[in-house]
Write an enzyme that holds these catalytic residues in place. Structure first.
Site, short mmCIF file in Angstrom:
data_model
loop_
_atom_site.label_atom_id
_atom_site.label_comp_id
_atom_site.label_asym_id
_atom_site.label_seq_id
_atom_site.Cartn_x
_atom_site.Cartn_y
_atom_site.Cartn_z
N CYS A 49 0.81 -1.23 0.00
CA CYS A 49 0.00 0.00 0.00
C CYS A 49 0.84 1.28 0.00
O CYS A 49 0.30 2.38 -0.11
CB CYS A 49 -0.98 0.00 1.16
SG CYS A 49 -2.24 -1.27 1.00
N HIS A 82 -12.79 9.03 -9.63
CA HIS A 82 -11.70 9.14 -10.60
C HIS A 82 -10.73 10.25 -10.23
O HIS A 82 -10.30 11.04 -11.08
CB HIS A 82 -12.25 9.30 -12.03
CG HIS A 82 -12.77 8.02 -12.58
ND1 HIS A 82 -14.02 7.55 -12.25
CD2 HIS A 82 -12.20 7.09 -13.38
CE1 HIS A 82 -14.21 6.39 -12.86
NE2 HIS A 82 -13.12 6.08 -13.54
N GLU A 101 -13.16 -0.77 1.10
CA GLU A 101 -12.00 -0.51 0.25
C GLU A 101 -11.78 -1.65 -0.73
O GLU A 101 -11.29 -1.45 -1.84
CB GLU A 101 -10.77 -0.33 1.14
CG GLU A 101 -9.55 0.11 0.39
CD GLU A 101 -8.39 0.42 1.31
OE1 GLU A 101 -8.18 1.60 1.62
OE2 GLU A 101 -7.72 -0.53 1.74
#
Length: 138
Positions: A22, A65, A125
């Site tokens: 991550c 986005h 997530e």
């Protein structure tokens, strides 16, 4: 009485402190469930789903986005700016937990009707990992 609506968006981020994958630039198809708790009105509705969508959609659209970046991550902010990338600059690392708190704060500031007593947000997530918190309004 409780009602809920699900929202979805695509967003990139990274966790510079992370010891694993991550730390890298990556993205997710995020989903969140917004649950509100309150007294039904004279028509039997806690809140019209259309009204809930009208409140939440602008927050989701801002993130969709985009790349969420912590204001302390100046190196990445400069790169994103040079690429003219849509960004959401925040003052926290973009963990699912912090995104959940961010959404709760934004929803609170958006102004819900007086009959709404509590808001709960669950941020997914991945398809099997989420963070959840709730906020009492009155």
């Amino acid at each position: 009485m409780k009602i809920a609506k699900e929202f979805k968006w695509e967003m990139g981020h990274r966790l510079p402190f992370h010891k694993g994958k991550c730390k890298n630039l990556h993205g997710h198809t995020y989903r969140c469930m917004v649950e509100i708790d309150g007294a039904p009105d004279e028509n039997g509705m806690v809140l019209d789903y259309y009204e809930l969508k009208r409140i939440i959609d602008p927050i989701i659209e801002e993130m969709d986005h985009s790349f969420m970046v912590c204001s302390k991550d100046t190196e990445l902010m400069n790169i994103l700016k040079s690429l003219e990338t849509k960004t959401v600059v925040v003052d926290f690392d973009s963990t699912a937990e912090n995104i959940c708190l961010y959404l709760l704060d934004r929803i609170k500031k958006a102004g819900l009707p007086e009959n709404i007593k509590k808001v709960k947000v669950r941020v997914l997530e991945t398809e099997n990992s989420y963070a959840e918190d709730e906020l009492s309004l009155r």
